[in-house]
Scaffold this active site. Structure first.
Site, PDB file in Angstrom:
ATOM      1  N   TRP A  40       1.581  -7.608  -5.055  1.00  0.00           N
ATOM      2  CA  TRP A  40       1.580  -9.076  -5.128  1.00  0.00           C
ATOM      3  C   TRP A  40       2.391  -9.571  -6.328  1.00  0.00           C
ATOM      4  O   TRP A  40       3.014 -10.621  -6.273  1.00  0.00           O
ATOM      5  CB  TRP A  40       0.132  -9.564  -5.209  1.00  0.00           C
ATOM      6  CG  TRP A  40       0.008 -11.047  -5.126  1.00  0.00           C
ATOM      7  CD1 TRP A  40       0.135 -11.821  -4.013  1.00  0.00           C
ATOM      8  CD2 TRP A  40      -0.259 -11.944  -6.210  1.00  0.00           C
ATOM      9  NE1 TRP A  40      -0.033 -13.139  -4.319  1.00  0.00           N
ATOM     10  CE2 TRP A  40      -0.282 -13.247  -5.675  1.00  0.00           C
ATOM     11  CE3 TRP A  40      -0.484 -11.783  -7.586  1.00  0.00           C
ATOM     12  CZ2 TRP A  40      -0.522 -14.373  -6.453  1.00  0.00           C
ATOM     13  CZ3 TRP A  40      -0.722 -12.914  -8.359  1.00  0.00           C
ATOM     14  CH2 TRP A  40      -0.743 -14.190  -7.796  1.00  0.00           C
TER      15      TRP A  40
ATOM     16  N   ASP B 101       9.636   1.692   4.768  1.00  0.00           N
ATOM     17  CA  ASP B 101       8.235   2.006   4.471  1.00  0.00           C
ATOM     18  C   ASP B 101       8.068   3.029   3.351  1.00  0.00           C
ATOM     19  O   ASP B 101       8.523   4.172   3.484  1.00  0.00           O
ATOM     20  CB  ASP B 101       7.636   2.571   5.782  1.00  0.00           C
ATOM     21  CG  ASP B 101       6.125   2.725   5.740  1.00  0.00           C
ATOM     22  OD1 ASP B 101       5.486   2.108   4.878  1.00  0.00           O
ATOM     23  OD2 ASP B 101       5.596   3.463   6.599  1.00  0.00           O
TER      24      ASP B 101
ATOM     25  N   ASP C 277      -2.993   0.641   6.333  1.00  0.00           N
ATOM     26  CA  ASP C 277      -2.925   0.706   7.795  1.00  0.00           C
ATOM     27  C   ASP C 277      -4.180   0.151   8.468  1.00  0.00           C
ATOM     28  O   ASP C 277      -5.304   0.449   8.071  1.00  0.00           O
ATOM     29  CB  ASP C 277      -2.736   2.151   8.248  1.00  0.00           C
ATOM     30  CG  ASP C 277      -1.348   2.656   7.881  1.00  0.00           C
ATOM     31  OD1 ASP C 277      -0.616   1.934   7.165  1.00  0.00           O
ATOM     32  OD2 ASP C 277      -0.993   3.770   8.303  1.00  0.00           O
TER      33      ASP C 277
HETATM   34  C1  GLA Z   1       2.614   4.343   7.070  1.00  0.00           C
HETATM   35  C2  GLA Z   1       2.697   2.905   7.582  1.00  0.00           C
HETATM   36  C3  GLA Z   1       2.350   2.876   9.047  1.00  0.00           C
HETATM   37  C4  GLA Z   1       3.302   3.796   9.819  1.00  0.00           C
HETATM   38  C5  GLA Z   1       3.252   5.193   9.243  1.00  0.00           C
HETATM   39  C6  GLA Z   1       4.330   6.072   9.850  1.00  0.00           C
HETATM   40  O1  GLA Z   1       1.311   4.824   7.101  1.00  0.00           O
HETATM   41  O2  GLA Z   1       1.844   2.076   6.854  1.00  0.00           O
HETATM   42  O3  GLA Z   1       2.439   1.556   9.567  1.00  0.00           O
HETATM   43  O4  GLA Z   1       4.593   3.269   9.785  1.00  0.00           O
HETATM   44  O5  GLA Z   1       3.448   5.188   7.840  1.00  0.00           O
HETATM   45  O6  GLA Z   1       4.271   7.366   9.377  1.00  0.00           O
END
Ligand code: GLA
Length: 538
Positions: free
Chosen positions: A325, A292, A343
Protein backbone atom coordinates in the site's frame (compact mmCIF):
# COMPACT_ATOMS: atom_id res chain seq x y z
CA UNK A 1 -31.90 -22.89 4.43
CA UNK A 2 -33.29 -19.73 5.91
CA UNK A 3 -35.28 -20.55 9.04
CA UNK A 4 -39.07 -20.14 8.81
CA UNK A 5 -39.26 -17.32 11.32
CA UNK A 6 -36.48 -15.49 9.50
CA UNK A 7 -38.42 -15.73 6.30
CA UNK A 8 -41.59 -14.40 7.93
CA UNK A 9 -39.52 -11.62 9.47
CA UNK A 10 -38.17 -10.80 6.04
CA UNK A 11 -41.64 -10.59 4.54
CA UNK A 12 -42.89 -8.49 7.43
CA UNK A 13 -40.00 -6.14 6.92
CA UNK A 14 -41.29 -5.52 3.45
CA UNK A 15 -38.02 -6.16 1.66
CA UNK A 16 -37.61 -8.87 -0.90
CA UNK A 17 -35.11 -11.44 0.27
CA UNK A 18 -32.80 -13.76 -1.51
CA UNK A 19 -34.92 -16.84 -1.26
CA UNK A 20 -33.20 -19.45 0.83
CA UNK A 21 -29.74 -18.54 1.95
CA UNK A 22 -28.24 -22.00 1.97
CA UNK A 23 -26.16 -23.02 4.92
CA UNK A 24 -23.28 -20.62 4.98
CA UNK A 25 -20.68 -23.30 5.32
CA UNK A 26 -22.36 -25.88 3.07
CA UNK A 27 -19.99 -27.76 0.82
CA UNK A 28 -21.19 -28.12 -2.73
CA UNK A 29 -18.75 -30.11 -4.73
CA UNK A 30 -20.95 -30.95 -7.69
CA UNK A 31 -23.39 -28.50 -9.28
CA UNK A 32 -26.27 -28.32 -6.80
CA UNK A 33 -29.53 -28.44 -8.81
CA UNK A 34 -31.24 -26.33 -6.15
CA UNK A 35 -29.19 -23.36 -7.37
CA UNK A 36 -31.60 -22.81 -10.24
CA UNK A 37 -34.07 -21.57 -7.57
CA UNK A 38 -31.73 -18.72 -6.82
CA UNK A 39 -31.47 -17.31 -10.32
CA UNK A 40 -32.44 -13.65 -10.07
CA UNK A 41 -31.14 -12.27 -13.38
CA UNK A 42 -33.98 -11.89 -15.89
CA UNK A 43 -33.35 -13.27 -19.38
CA UNK A 44 -32.09 -10.64 -21.80
CA UNK A 45 -34.81 -9.57 -24.26
CA UNK A 46 -34.82 -10.80 -27.87
CA UNK A 47 -34.85 -7.20 -29.10
CA UNK A 48 -31.32 -5.79 -29.53
CA UNK A 49 -29.65 -4.23 -26.52
CA UNK A 50 -26.11 -2.81 -26.44
CA UNK A 51 -24.31 -3.62 -23.20
CA UNK A 52 -20.88 -3.24 -21.63
CA UNK A 53 -18.68 -0.24 -21.04
CA UNK A 54 -19.77 3.19 -22.26
CA UNK A 55 -16.21 4.40 -22.63
CA UNK A 56 -13.18 2.81 -24.27
CA UNK A 57 -9.60 4.03 -24.14
CA UNK A 58 -6.95 3.49 -26.78
CA UNK A 59 -3.51 5.04 -27.31
CA UNK A 60 -2.93 7.04 -30.49
CA UNK A 61 -1.72 4.73 -33.26
CA UNK A 62 -2.28 1.53 -31.28
CA UNK A 63 -4.13 -1.39 -32.73
CA UNK A 64 -7.84 -1.02 -31.96
CA UNK A 65 -10.00 -4.05 -31.30
CA UNK A 66 -13.47 -3.69 -29.85
CA UNK A 67 -16.48 -5.97 -30.23
CA UNK A 68 -19.86 -4.33 -29.68
CA UNK A 69 -21.45 -6.35 -26.88
CA UNK A 70 -25.11 -6.79 -27.75
CA UNK A 71 -27.78 -9.19 -26.60
CA UNK A 72 -30.83 -10.14 -28.66
CA UNK A 73 -31.95 -12.48 -31.37
CA UNK A 74 -29.49 -13.25 -34.17
CA UNK A 75 -28.85 -12.45 -36.96
CA UNK A 76 -28.03 -8.90 -35.92
CA UNK A 77 -26.31 -6.23 -37.92
CA UNK A 78 -24.28 -3.33 -36.66
CA UNK A 79 -23.40 0.18 -37.71
CA UNK A 80 -21.72 3.16 -36.12
CA UNK A 81 -22.05 6.90 -36.65
CA UNK A 82 -19.13 9.29 -36.16
CA UNK A 83 -16.43 6.62 -36.08
CA UNK A 84 -13.08 8.40 -35.93
CA UNK A 85 -10.82 8.27 -38.96
CA UNK A 86 -8.81 5.08 -39.09
CA UNK A 87 -11.48 2.74 -37.72
CA UNK A 88 -13.80 0.42 -39.58
CA UNK A 89 -16.72 -1.69 -38.44
CA UNK A 90 -17.63 -5.19 -39.58
CA UNK A 91 -21.42 -5.04 -39.96
CA UNK A 92 -21.98 -8.75 -39.31
CA UNK A 93 -19.74 -9.28 -36.29
CA UNK A 94 -19.90 -5.81 -34.73
CA UNK A 95 -16.12 -5.68 -34.51
CA UNK A 96 -14.38 -2.33 -34.75
CA UNK A 97 -10.73 -2.43 -35.81
CA UNK A 98 -8.01 -0.09 -37.08
CA UNK A 99 -5.82 2.63 -35.61
CA UNK A 100 -6.67 6.22 -34.66
CA UNK A 101 -3.83 8.72 -34.80
CA UNK A 102 -5.53 11.82 -33.49
CA UNK A 103 -5.85 12.29 -29.74
CA UNK A 104 -9.34 13.23 -28.56
CA UNK A 105 -12.71 12.04 -27.38
CA UNK A 106 -14.99 10.69 -30.09
CA UNK A 107 -18.67 10.24 -29.33
CA UNK A 108 -19.74 7.34 -31.48
CA UNK A 109 -23.34 6.17 -31.91
CA UNK A 110 -23.46 2.39 -32.03
CA UNK A 111 -26.49 0.83 -33.67
CA UNK A 112 -27.62 -2.81 -33.50
CA UNK A 113 -30.55 -4.07 -35.60
CA UNK A 114 -32.38 -7.40 -35.71
CA UNK A 115 -35.79 -8.43 -37.04
CA UNK A 116 -37.41 -7.29 -33.78
CA UNK A 117 -35.99 -3.82 -33.46
CA UNK A 118 -33.12 -1.36 -33.21
CA UNK A 119 -30.89 -0.36 -30.31
CA UNK A 120 -28.64 2.66 -30.12
CA UNK A 121 -26.05 3.59 -27.60
CA UNK A 122 -23.24 6.07 -27.33
CA UNK A 123 -19.68 4.82 -26.94
CA UNK A 124 -17.07 7.37 -26.00
CA UNK A 125 -13.78 6.43 -27.62
CA UNK A 126 -10.97 8.22 -25.83
CA UNK A 127 -7.75 8.33 -27.78
CA UNK A 128 -5.04 9.32 -25.36
CA UNK A 129 -2.62 8.04 -22.76
CA UNK A 130 -5.03 5.90 -20.79
CA UNK A 131 -6.39 2.43 -21.42
CA UNK A 132 -8.58 0.11 -19.31
CA UNK A 133 -10.90 3.05 -18.57
CA UNK A 134 -13.27 0.55 -16.98
CA UNK A 135 -12.20 -2.55 -15.02
CA UNK A 136 -11.08 -5.39 -17.32
CA UNK A 137 -13.62 -8.21 -17.71
CA UNK A 138 -12.54 -11.66 -18.76
CA UNK A 139 -11.37 -15.11 -17.78
CA UNK A 140 -8.16 -16.36 -16.21
CA UNK A 141 -6.94 -19.96 -16.18
CA UNK A 142 -5.50 -20.15 -12.65
CA UNK A 143 -8.49 -20.76 -10.36
CA UNK A 144 -9.63 -23.65 -12.51
CA UNK A 145 -6.66 -25.23 -14.23
CA UNK A 146 -3.69 -24.02 -12.17
CA UNK A 147 -0.51 -25.45 -13.59
CA UNK A 148 -2.45 -27.98 -15.65
CA UNK A 149 -3.47 -25.28 -18.13
CA UNK A 150 -3.09 -26.10 -21.82
CA UNK A 151 -3.77 -24.49 -25.17
CA UNK A 152 -6.79 -26.72 -25.63
CA UNK A 153 -8.27 -25.77 -22.27
CA UNK A 154 -7.76 -22.06 -22.92
CA UNK A 155 -9.37 -22.37 -26.31
CA UNK A 156 -12.37 -24.22 -24.92
CA UNK A 157 -12.99 -21.43 -22.41
CA UNK A 158 -12.64 -18.83 -25.17
CA UNK A 159 -15.16 -20.68 -27.32
CA UNK A 160 -17.54 -20.94 -24.37
CA UNK A 161 -17.26 -17.19 -23.79
CA UNK A 162 -18.68 -16.70 -27.24
CA UNK A 163 -21.07 -19.65 -27.44
CA UNK A 164 -22.64 -19.03 -24.03
CA UNK A 165 -23.09 -15.39 -24.96
CA UNK A 166 -20.81 -13.80 -22.34
CA UNK A 167 -19.16 -11.76 -25.08
CA UNK A 168 -22.54 -10.04 -25.53
CA UNK A 169 -22.32 -8.64 -22.00
CA UNK A 170 -18.85 -7.13 -22.34
CA UNK A 171 -16.63 -10.07 -21.35
CA UNK A 172 -13.46 -9.74 -23.34
CA UNK A 173 -10.14 -11.11 -22.08
CA UNK A 174 -8.92 -14.72 -22.15
CA UNK A 175 -5.93 -14.72 -19.83
CA UNK A 176 -3.40 -17.52 -19.54
CA UNK A 177 -1.85 -17.66 -16.06
CA UNK A 178 1.29 -19.51 -14.95
CA UNK A 179 2.02 -22.80 -16.71
CA UNK A 180 2.52 -21.93 -20.40
CA UNK A 181 6.30 -21.40 -20.27
CA UNK A 182 9.11 -23.47 -21.72
CA UNK A 183 12.72 -22.37 -22.19
CA UNK A 184 14.17 -19.26 -23.83
CA UNK A 185 14.69 -19.22 -27.54
CA UNK A 186 13.17 -18.06 -30.82
CA UNK A 187 13.88 -14.89 -32.72
CA UNK A 188 14.05 -12.69 -29.62
CA UNK A 189 15.47 -15.12 -27.05
CA UNK A 190 12.10 -14.74 -25.34
CA UNK A 191 10.38 -17.41 -23.27
CA UNK A 192 8.99 -20.04 -25.62
CA UNK A 193 6.01 -22.20 -24.75
CA UNK A 194 6.14 -25.69 -23.28
CA UNK A 195 4.57 -28.64 -25.09
CA UNK A 196 1.10 -27.92 -23.70
CA UNK A 197 0.98 -24.81 -25.93
CA UNK A 198 2.06 -26.04 -29.35
CA UNK A 199 1.09 -22.81 -31.16
CA UNK A 200 0.73 -19.63 -29.14
CA UNK A 201 0.47 -17.37 -32.20
CA UNK A 202 -2.23 -19.64 -33.61
CA UNK A 203 -4.11 -19.52 -30.30
CA UNK A 204 -3.91 -15.72 -30.13
CA UNK A 205 -5.13 -15.42 -33.73
CA UNK A 206 -8.00 -17.76 -33.02
CA UNK A 207 -9.02 -15.84 -29.88
CA UNK A 208 -8.86 -12.54 -31.78
CA UNK A 209 -10.85 -14.11 -34.59
CA UNK A 210 -13.67 -14.65 -32.10
CA UNK A 211 -13.69 -10.95 -31.20
CA UNK A 212 -11.94 -11.55 -27.87
CA UNK A 213 -8.52 -10.54 -26.50
CA UNK A 214 -5.80 -12.64 -24.99
CA UNK A 215 -3.48 -12.29 -21.99
CA UNK A 216 -0.31 -13.86 -20.66
CA UNK A 217 1.58 -14.28 -17.36
CA UNK A 218 5.16 -13.76 -16.12
CA UNK A 219 7.21 -12.20 -13.33
CA UNK A 220 10.60 -10.53 -12.75
CA UNK A 221 12.18 -13.36 -10.81
CA UNK A 222 14.30 -15.98 -12.51
CA UNK A 223 11.28 -18.22 -12.07
CA UNK A 224 7.56 -17.97 -11.36
CA UNK A 225 5.46 -19.26 -8.50
CA UNK A 226 4.66 -22.46 -10.35
CA UNK A 227 8.33 -23.07 -11.12
CA UNK A 228 8.62 -21.90 -14.74
CA UNK A 229 11.21 -19.54 -16.13
CA UNK A 230 10.70 -15.83 -15.47
CA UNK A 231 11.81 -12.57 -17.05
CA UNK A 232 15.21 -12.55 -15.31
CA UNK A 233 18.15 -14.93 -15.56
CA UNK A 234 21.26 -15.82 -13.59
CA UNK A 235 23.11 -16.64 -16.80
CA UNK A 236 23.75 -13.98 -19.46
CA UNK A 237 22.73 -16.29 -22.31
CA UNK A 238 19.27 -16.94 -20.89
CA UNK A 239 19.88 -20.49 -19.74
CA UNK A 240 18.69 -21.68 -16.36
CA UNK A 241 20.73 -24.10 -14.27
CA UNK A 242 17.81 -25.06 -12.07
CA UNK A 243 15.45 -26.10 -14.82
CA UNK A 244 14.78 -29.79 -15.32
CA UNK A 245 13.31 -31.17 -18.46
CA UNK A 246 10.49 -33.62 -18.11
CA UNK A 247 9.60 -36.33 -20.56
CA UNK A 248 6.72 -34.19 -21.80
CA UNK A 249 8.98 -31.17 -22.25
CA UNK A 250 7.12 -29.42 -19.51
CA UNK A 251 9.94 -27.35 -18.06
CA UNK A 252 9.91 -26.63 -14.36
CA UNK A 253 12.46 -26.65 -11.65
CA UNK A 254 10.19 -28.47 -9.26
CA UNK A 255 10.08 -32.17 -9.89
CA UNK A 256 6.86 -33.44 -8.29
CA UNK A 257 8.34 -36.95 -8.12
CA UNK A 258 11.38 -35.79 -6.19
CA UNK A 259 9.29 -33.27 -4.28
CA UNK A 260 11.97 -30.60 -4.62
CA UNK A 261 10.89 -27.51 -2.73
CA UNK A 262 10.16 -24.16 -4.37
CA UNK A 263 12.53 -21.36 -3.58
CA UNK A 264 15.59 -21.29 -5.82
CA UNK A 265 13.74 -19.39 -8.51
CA UNK A 266 12.26 -16.73 -6.24
CA UNK A 267 14.97 -14.12 -6.77
CA UNK A 268 15.71 -11.36 -9.25
CA UNK A 269 18.59 -12.58 -11.37
CA UNK A 270 21.33 -10.42 -12.78
CA UNK A 271 20.19 -10.39 -16.39
CA UNK A 272 16.95 -8.89 -17.57
CA UNK A 273 15.10 -10.36 -20.54
CA UNK A 274 12.11 -8.08 -20.11
CA UNK A 275 12.46 -6.44 -23.55
CA UNK A 276 12.93 -9.81 -25.21
CA UNK A 277 9.79 -11.21 -23.62
CA UNK A 278 7.67 -8.18 -24.42
CA UNK A 279 8.77 -8.30 -28.05
CA UNK A 280 7.75 -11.95 -28.18
CA UNK A 281 4.33 -11.22 -26.63
CA UNK A 282 3.76 -8.40 -29.10
CA UNK A 283 4.64 -10.79 -31.95
CA UNK A 284 2.15 -13.31 -30.61
CA UNK A 285 -0.49 -10.58 -30.21
CA UNK A 286 -0.96 -10.40 -26.44
CA UNK A 287 -3.35 -7.79 -25.00
CA UNK A 288 -2.92 -8.28 -21.24
CA UNK A 289 -0.05 -9.11 -18.91
CA UNK A 290 -0.26 -10.37 -15.35
CA UNK A 291 3.17 -9.68 -13.83
CA UNK A 292 3.51 -11.60 -10.60
CA UNK A 293 5.98 -11.57 -7.70
CA UNK A 294 6.23 -10.34 -4.13
CA UNK A 295 6.92 -7.76 -2.89
CA UNK A 296 6.15 -5.65 -5.95
CA UNK A 297 8.81 -2.95 -6.24
CA UNK A 298 8.91 0.26 -8.23
CA UNK A 299 12.07 -0.65 -10.20
CA UNK A 300 10.69 -3.83 -11.75
CA UNK A 301 7.20 -2.40 -12.20
CA UNK A 302 8.62 0.54 -14.13
CA UNK A 303 10.98 -1.54 -16.22
CA UNK A 304 8.07 -3.62 -17.51
CA UNK A 305 5.83 -0.59 -17.94
CA UNK A 306 8.41 1.08 -20.17
CA UNK A 307 8.95 -2.08 -22.20
CA UNK A 308 5.20 -2.44 -22.77
CA UNK A 309 4.83 1.23 -23.71
CA UNK A 310 7.54 1.02 -26.34
CA UNK A 311 5.17 -0.90 -28.67
CA UNK A 312 2.10 0.23 -30.56
CA UNK A 313 -0.01 -2.46 -28.94
CA UNK A 314 -2.18 -1.63 -25.91
CA UNK A 315 -1.37 -4.27 -23.31
CA UNK A 316 -3.28 -4.05 -20.04
CA UNK A 317 -0.66 -4.15 -17.29
CA UNK A 318 -1.78 -6.03 -14.19
CA UNK A 319 0.48 -6.41 -11.15
CA UNK A 320 0.35 -9.34 -8.77
CA UNK A 321 0.38 -10.00 -5.82
CA UNK A 322 -0.24 -8.29 -2.46
CA UNK A 323 1.03 -4.94 -3.74
CA UNK A 324 2.38 -2.81 -0.88
CA UNK A 325 0.00 0.00 0.00
CA UNK A 326 2.91 2.32 0.70
CA UNK A 327 3.61 2.57 -3.03
CA UNK A 328 -0.02 2.85 -4.12
CA UNK A 329 0.58 6.22 -5.78
CA UNK A 330 3.17 4.51 -8.01
CA UNK A 331 0.92 1.59 -8.96
CA UNK A 332 -1.77 4.10 -9.81
CA UNK A 333 0.60 5.83 -12.21
CA UNK A 334 2.23 2.79 -13.77
CA UNK A 335 -0.21 -0.12 -13.76
CA UNK A 336 -3.78 -0.68 -14.90
CA UNK A 337 -4.55 -2.99 -12.01
CA UNK A 338 -2.73 -4.42 -9.04
CA UNK A 339 -3.50 -7.33 -6.77
CA UNK A 340 -4.04 -6.01 -3.27
CA UNK A 341 -4.22 -9.45 -1.70
CA UNK A 342 -2.87 -12.98 -1.57
CA UNK A 343 -4.67 -15.81 -3.35
CA UNK A 344 -8.42 -16.24 -3.08
CA UNK A 345 -10.02 -19.58 -2.21
CA UNK A 346 -13.61 -20.65 -2.76
CA UNK A 347 -14.63 -20.18 0.86
CA UNK A 348 -16.57 -17.45 2.63
CA UNK A 349 -13.61 -16.80 4.96
CA UNK A 350 -11.27 -16.15 2.06
CA UNK A 351 -13.59 -14.24 -0.28
CA UNK A 352 -15.12 -12.04 2.42
CA UNK A 353 -11.77 -11.28 4.05
CA UNK A 354 -10.33 -10.11 0.74
CA UNK A 355 -13.42 -8.30 -0.48
CA UNK A 356 -14.34 -6.40 2.68
CA UNK A 357 -10.83 -5.04 3.30
CA UNK A 358 -10.23 -2.77 0.34
CA UNK A 359 -11.33 0.61 1.64
CA UNK A 360 -7.86 2.07 2.17
CA UNK A 361 -7.14 1.82 -1.57
CA UNK A 362 -10.02 4.04 -2.66
CA UNK A 363 -7.95 7.23 -3.18
CA UNK A 364 -5.85 5.42 -5.80
CA UNK A 365 -8.67 3.91 -7.85
CA UNK A 366 -10.05 5.49 -11.00
CA UNK A 367 -10.34 5.06 -14.77
CA UNK A 368 -7.27 3.14 -15.96
CA UNK A 369 -6.09 2.05 -12.50
CA UNK A 370 -7.97 -0.50 -10.46
CA UNK A 371 -7.50 -2.61 -7.35
CA UNK A 372 -7.67 -6.34 -7.81
CA UNK A 373 -8.77 -8.41 -4.80
CA UNK A 374 -8.23 -11.52 -6.99
CA UNK A 375 -10.18 -13.55 -9.49
CA UNK A 376 -13.71 -14.84 -9.17
CA UNK A 377 -14.36 -18.18 -7.50
CA UNK A 378 -17.68 -19.17 -9.05
CA UNK A 379 -18.57 -22.28 -11.06
CA UNK A 380 -16.13 -25.16 -11.52
CA UNK A 381 -12.83 -24.22 -9.89
CA UNK A 382 -10.02 -26.30 -8.41
CA UNK A 383 -6.53 -25.05 -9.37
CA UNK A 384 -6.29 -28.07 -11.70
CA UNK A 385 -6.31 -30.70 -12.96
CA UNK A 386 -9.37 -31.82 -10.93
CA UNK A 387 -12.21 -29.36 -10.58
CA UNK A 388 -15.03 -29.02 -8.10
CA UNK A 389 -18.05 -26.76 -7.83
CA UNK A 390 -17.36 -23.61 -5.80
CA UNK A 391 -17.96 -24.08 -2.10
CA UNK A 392 -19.58 -20.63 -1.85
CA UNK A 393 -23.33 -20.72 -1.28
CA UNK A 394 -25.62 -18.94 -3.70
CA UNK A 395 -25.89 -15.93 -1.39
CA UNK A 396 -22.14 -15.81 -0.93
CA UNK A 397 -21.75 -15.76 -4.69
CA UNK A 398 -24.19 -12.85 -4.97
CA UNK A 399 -22.08 -11.10 -2.34
CA UNK A 400 -18.90 -11.88 -4.30
CA UNK A 401 -20.10 -10.45 -7.61
CA UNK A 402 -21.94 -7.49 -6.02
CA UNK A 403 -18.92 -6.54 -3.93
CA UNK A 404 -16.43 -6.79 -6.80
CA UNK A 405 -18.81 -4.63 -8.86
CA UNK A 406 -19.05 -1.98 -6.16
CA UNK A 407 -15.26 -2.00 -5.68
CA UNK A 408 -14.67 -1.40 -9.41
CA UNK A 409 -12.43 -4.43 -9.48
CA UNK A 410 -11.42 -6.39 -12.53
CA UNK A 411 -13.84 -9.26 -13.10
CA UNK A 412 -11.83 -12.28 -14.08
CA UNK A 413 -13.88 -15.44 -14.18
CA UNK A 414 -11.98 -18.24 -12.48
CA UNK A 415 -13.94 -21.29 -13.57
CA UNK A 416 -13.84 -23.62 -16.53
CA UNK A 417 -16.16 -21.80 -18.89
CA UNK A 418 -16.84 -24.91 -20.90
CA UNK A 419 -18.68 -26.26 -17.83
CA UNK A 420 -20.73 -23.15 -17.03
CA UNK A 421 -24.04 -24.01 -15.36
CA UNK A 422 -27.13 -21.80 -15.63
CA UNK A 423 -26.73 -20.34 -12.17
CA UNK A 424 -23.14 -19.22 -12.75
CA UNK A 425 -24.08 -17.91 -16.17
CA UNK A 426 -26.87 -15.86 -14.58
CA UNK A 427 -24.41 -14.39 -12.08
CA UNK A 428 -22.11 -13.26 -14.86
CA UNK A 429 -24.64 -11.90 -17.34
CA UNK A 430 -26.69 -9.41 -15.35
CA UNK A 431 -26.20 -6.20 -17.32
CA UNK A 432 -27.42 -3.89 -14.58
CA UNK A 433 -24.92 -5.38 -12.14
CA UNK A 434 -22.14 -5.26 -14.75
CA UNK A 435 -23.03 -1.62 -15.37
CA UNK A 436 -22.15 -0.86 -11.74
CA UNK A 437 -18.72 -2.41 -12.25
CA UNK A 438 -18.21 -0.69 -15.60
CA UNK A 439 -19.50 2.76 -14.66
CA UNK A 440 -17.33 5.38 -16.41
CA UNK A 441 -16.86 7.49 -13.27
CA UNK A 442 -14.71 4.65 -11.93
CA UNK A 443 -15.19 5.27 -8.22
CA UNK A 444 -14.48 2.60 -5.65
CA UNK A 445 -17.49 1.85 -3.45
CA UNK A 446 -17.04 2.83 0.20
CA UNK A 447 -18.63 1.92 3.51
CA UNK A 448 -21.35 4.44 4.37
CA UNK A 449 -23.06 2.66 7.25
CA UNK A 450 -22.45 -0.27 9.51
CA UNK A 451 -24.48 -1.91 12.25
CA UNK A 452 -23.89 -5.34 13.70
CA UNK A 453 -23.22 -7.75 10.85
CA UNK A 454 -24.69 -5.43 8.25
CA UNK A 455 -22.37 -3.24 6.26
CA UNK A 456 -23.53 -0.85 3.56
CA UNK A 457 -21.31 0.04 0.60
CA UNK A 458 -22.14 2.87 -1.78
CA UNK A 459 -20.63 3.72 -5.15
CA UNK A 460 -21.45 7.02 -6.85
CA UNK A 461 -22.27 6.53 -10.54
CA UNK A 462 -21.70 8.85 -13.47
CA UNK A 463 -25.38 9.74 -13.87
CA UNK A 464 -25.62 11.07 -10.29
CA UNK A 465 -27.32 7.98 -8.94
CA UNK A 466 -25.81 5.63 -6.37
CA UNK A 467 -25.21 1.89 -6.39
CA UNK A 468 -25.66 0.49 -2.89
CA UNK A 469 -24.91 -2.95 -1.48
CA UNK A 470 -26.43 -3.93 1.85
CA UNK A 471 -24.36 -6.90 2.98
CA UNK A 472 -25.03 -9.29 5.83
CA UNK A 473 -21.76 -10.77 7.07
CA UNK A 474 -23.48 -12.80 9.75
CA UNK A 475 -24.78 -16.35 9.87
CA UNK A 476 -28.43 -15.47 10.42
CA UNK A 477 -30.83 -13.29 8.49
CA UNK A 478 -30.56 -9.62 9.29
CA UNK A 479 -32.31 -6.37 8.56
CA UNK A 480 -30.37 -3.61 6.82
CA UNK A 481 -31.17 0.03 6.26
CA UNK A 482 -29.62 2.73 4.17
CA UNK A 483 -30.78 6.30 4.62
CA UNK A 484 -30.53 8.99 1.98
CA UNK A 485 -28.61 10.89 4.61
CA UNK A 486 -25.99 8.10 4.58
CA UNK A 487 -25.76 8.66 0.84
CA UNK A 488 -25.91 12.45 0.80
CA UNK A 489 -29.06 12.32 -1.29
CA UNK A 490 -32.17 14.44 -0.87
CA UNK A 491 -35.82 14.16 -1.72
CA UNK A 492 -37.78 11.43 -3.47
CA UNK A 493 -35.61 8.66 -4.84
CA UNK A 494 -36.48 5.42 -6.54
CA UNK A 495 -34.95 2.14 -5.45
CA UNK A 496 -34.12 -0.43 -8.08
CA UNK A 497 -33.19 -4.01 -7.25
CA UNK A 498 -30.29 -4.57 -9.63
CA UNK A 499 -30.17 -8.37 -9.57
CA UNK A 500 -33.89 -8.57 -10.32
CA UNK A 501 -33.81 -5.48 -12.57
CA UNK A 502 -36.99 -4.13 -10.99
CA UNK A 503 -37.97 -0.91 -9.26
CA UNK A 504 -39.00 -1.92 -5.75
CA UNK A 505 -39.58 1.26 -3.75
CA UNK A 506 -39.92 5.06 -3.70
CA UNK A 507 -38.90 6.98 -0.65
CA UNK A 508 -37.84 10.39 0.53
CA UNK A 509 -35.78 8.95 3.35
CA UNK A 510 -34.46 5.41 3.35
CA UNK A 511 -34.65 1.78 2.28
CA UNK A 512 -34.90 -1.18 4.62
CA UNK A 513 -34.54 -4.80 3.62
CA UNK A 514 -34.06 -8.28 5.03
CA UNK A 515 -30.76 -9.82 3.97
CA UNK A 516 -30.00 -13.53 3.88
CA UNK A 517 -27.00 -14.90 5.82
CA UNK A 518 -23.78 -13.95 4.00
CA UNK A 519 -26.07 -12.38 1.40
CA UNK A 520 -26.61 -8.98 -0.16
CA UNK A 521 -29.29 -6.69 -1.49
CA UNK A 522 -27.79 -4.70 -4.36
CA UNK A 523 -29.79 -1.63 -5.29
CA UNK A 524 -29.54 1.57 -7.23
CA UNK A 525 -30.90 4.71 -5.64
CA UNK A 526 -31.85 7.15 -8.38
CA UNK A 527 -32.03 9.72 -9.90
CA UNK A 528 -29.87 11.38 -7.23
CA UNK A 529 -29.79 15.07 -6.45
CA UNK A 530 -30.83 17.48 -9.16
CA UNK A 531 -31.40 21.16 -9.74
CA UNK A 532 -35.02 20.49 -10.56
CA UNK A 533 -35.41 18.89 -7.17
CA UNK A 534 -33.67 21.82 -5.53
CA UNK A 535 -35.90 24.44 -7.12
CA UNK A 536 -39.14 22.52 -6.72
CA UNK A 537 -38.44 21.69 -3.09
CA UNK A 538 -39.28 17.97 -3.68
C1 GLA B 1 0.58 -16.58 -7.39
C2 GLA B 1 -0.57 -15.66 -7.79
C3 GLA B 1 -1.71 -16.49 -8.34
C4 GLA B 1 -1.21 -17.31 -9.53
C5 GLA B 1 -0.03 -18.16 -9.12
C6 GLA B 1 0.61 -18.82 -10.33
O1 GLA B 1 0.23 -17.40 -6.32
O2 GLA B 1 -1.00 -14.90 -6.70
O3 GLA B 1 -2.79 -15.67 -8.74
O4 GLA B 1 -0.90 -16.46 -10.59
O5 GLA B 1 0.98 -17.38 -8.49
O6 GLA B 1 1.66 -19.64 -9.97
Amino acid sequence: MMKKHDFILAVLLGGAVLLGGGTASAQALSVPDTLSNYILTPKAPETPRINGAKVFGVRPGSLFLYTIPATGHRPMSFSAENLPKGLKLDKQTGRITGRVKKVGEYRVQLVAVNELGTARRELRIRVGEHIALTPPMGWNSWNCWGNAVSQEKVLSSAKAMVEKGLINHGWQYINIDDGWQGLRGGKHQGIMTNSKFPDMKGLADEVHGMGLKIGIYSGPWVGTYAGHVGAYCDNPDGTYDWVEKYANEYYRFVDPEKKVKHGVNYHHGKYSFVKNDVQQWVDWGMDYLKYDWNPNDVYHVKEMQEALRSHDRDIVYSLSNSAPWGDAAQWEKMANCWRTTGDIKDTWESMSKLGFNQTKWAPFVGPGHWIDPDMLVVGMVGWGPKLHYTRLTADEQYTHISLWSLLSSPMLIGCDMAQLDDFTLSLLTNDEVIEVNQDPLGKQGMVVAQEGDVVVYAKPLEDGSMAVGLFNRGLSSAEGTVTWKNLGLRGMQKVRDLWRQQDVADSAESFTTAIAPHGVRLIKVYPGNSRLQAVSGR
